[in-house]
Design a protein around this motif. Sequence first.
Motif, PDB file in Angstrom:
ATOM      1  N   ASP A   1      -5.891  -5.582  -2.938  1.00 41.70           N
ATOM      2  CA  ASP A   1      -6.777  -6.056  -1.869  1.00 41.70           C
ATOM      3  C   ASP A   1      -7.848  -6.997  -2.419  1.00 41.70           C
TER       4      ASP A   1
ATOM      5  N   THR B   1       1.301  -8.782   0.113  1.00 43.71           N
ATOM      6  CA  THR B   1       1.488  -7.671   1.057  1.00 43.71           C
ATOM      7  C   THR B   1       2.904  -7.107   0.981  1.00 43.71           C
TER       8      THR B   1
ATOM      9  N   GLU C   1      -8.104 -11.160  -1.792  1.00 45.78           N
ATOM     10  CA  GLU C   1      -9.312 -11.761  -1.223  1.00 45.78           C
ATOM     11  C   GLU C   1      -9.809 -12.918  -2.082  1.00 45.78           C
TER      12      GLU C   1
ATOM     13  N   THR D   1      -3.464  -0.271  -5.037  1.00 46.97           N
ATOM     14  CA  THR D   1      -3.689  -0.773  -3.674  1.00 46.97           C
ATOM     15  C   THR D   1      -5.032  -1.469  -3.555  1.00 46.97           C
ATOM     16  N   ASN D   2      -6.097  -0.831  -4.000  1.00 47.22           N
ATOM     17  CA  ASN D   2      -7.427  -1.446  -3.924  1.00 47.22           C
ATOM     18  C   ASN D   2      -7.522  -2.691  -4.790  1.00 47.22           C
TER      19      ASN D   2
ATOM     20  N   ASP E   1       0.813  -1.215   0.000  1.00 50.91           N
ATOM     21  CA  ASP E   1       0.000   0.000   0.000  1.00 50.91           C
ATOM     22  C   ASP E   1       0.855   1.277   0.000  1.00 50.91           C
TER      23      ASP E   1
END
Length: 476
Positions: free
Chosen positions: A357, A255, A361, A353-354, A223
Amino acid sequence: MFKNRYFAIILYALLLICSFKLFQLQISHPIVEDYGRLLPIKMKAVKSSDDEENVRKIIEDANMHDDPISIAGMQHSQGGQTLYPNGILLDMKNYNKILALDKENKLITVQSGVTWADIQSYINPYGLALMVSQSQNIFTVGGSLSVNVHGRDIRNTSLIESVASFRLLNAAGNIIHVSREENSELFRLVIGGYGLFGVILDVTLQLTDDELYQVQTKSLAYDEYSSYFATNVLGKDTVKMHLARISVAPDNLLTDMYITNYFTTDQSLLNKHSTLKRESIIAVPKFFLGLSRINDWGKNMFWKTQETYNKKIDDSYISRNNVMRSESAFMEYDSTSKTEILQEYFVPVDEFTNYIDDLREMLQKEKDFNLLNITIRYVKKNDEAVLSYAKEDMFALVLLINQGTSKDSIVETGQVVRKMIDITLAHDGSYYLPYYQYPTKEQLEEAYPRAEEFFEMKEKYDPNHRFKNLFYEEYH
C-alpha cells in the motif's frame, strides 16, 4: 619533390607509432563496464587464468606493485562490485573445471568460474539437482557466493545454506580452507562479501535429488497473499518451490498477483521430463517486454500476456533442474541511451500488505519512473552471513527498472530508489546490495546492522586493501 615525399613518409611513420602506442594504452588500460553500463571504469589490466598457480602469481604481482584487485564472474552485479579505477580485473570465467562428484553424499566440488548451467549438465544424468541457486543459471558459482544468492526453493533459500566448504586465496597469496569448522569467521564474511576478502578458488556444494513437480498457478489480490502463502505454500510439505508476480500495469498497479507453486508428484514420470530444456520461445516475450518499456498500454498488454502464460502452464510438469534454469535471453536489452537495472527489497511476510500500500502510493506520484516488472520469492530467516539480508522470514521483491544513462536520469532514478528503500526500512525490511549505489550510507547501516563489523573485518584480513571495488569505496 623528394623532400616532400620524405617528409610524408616520416609523418606517416609517426602516425603509425602514435596509433600503436594508443592501441597499447587501450589494451593495457581497458575501459570495463558491468551489466548495468552506468559505471564505465578504466582498469589497469584485465587478467585471467585457468591455472591455480597463475592466479596466485597475479595476486603476488599485485602485492609487489601495490595494485588493487577486483574479482569478476559474469559481472551482473551493477554497483561496481567488480570494478576499481586503475586496478586489476581478475576475470575468473576460465577457472571453470568440475573437480569431483560424491554421488553417495550428494556433494560436488567445482572451481569458482563454473556456471550453474555447467553443474546442471554434469549432474542431471545422475538424477541430482542443485539445492540452491538463482532462477537463471547463467552466473558463476563464485559470483553467486559473493552475493549470497537465493532462489525459488522455499525450504533452502539462501545459497550459504548449501555451501559445505571452499578454498580461498587471500591477500597474502596464501590458500586456506574455509568452512563452518575451519576459519569459520571467514566463512561468514566471504559468502556475501563481494570479493573483498580474497579469491574463491573452488567450492564444495551440497546437492539434492532431482524431482518432478506439478505446476499449479493461481491469481489473487495482493492483500490475500500473506495468508495464502502461510497456509497453502509454506504450510504444505508437498510444495517445494514458489514464485509470484505482482502487476506494475497502470490498470491494476500493485493490486493483482499471480502465483506459481511447484508440488511434488508421481516421481515415476520424472524420466519423461528430466531432459534439460533450452530457451526456445524468445521472440514473443521479448516483443511484449519491449512494448512495456514504451508506454502504459504496453505495460497493460505485458501483464495480460503473463497472465495468459500462467494459465497455460497450470497442471504442467517440470523437473527441479528445469525450474532452476528459467529464461533470460528475452530480457537482453540493447540501447545507446537507456539501460535496465535491478533493485531488490526484502520485507517481512506479515508486513507485505501494508508495505505494498505504501509503495503503491509513492509510485503513483512518480509518473516518469519506468518500472517494468516485480517478481516475488520467499527467503527464510538466515543470519549466518555477516551481511545477511534475511533478518527474519521475508518476501523478496525483485524490481526491473528501465532508466536513462544520462547524469540527469541517474539522479532521478536515485531519488525514487531512496524513497522506496525508506519505505522498505520503515516496514522492518532490507535491500539487496549487488546493485547500483543509489542507497545512502545511512540506509546501508540501517538495513545491515553488522556493516561496521564487516568493514572492520576487512581491515583485519586485508589491511593493505589488496581487494577493492567501488562498493567498498562508496560505503567504507
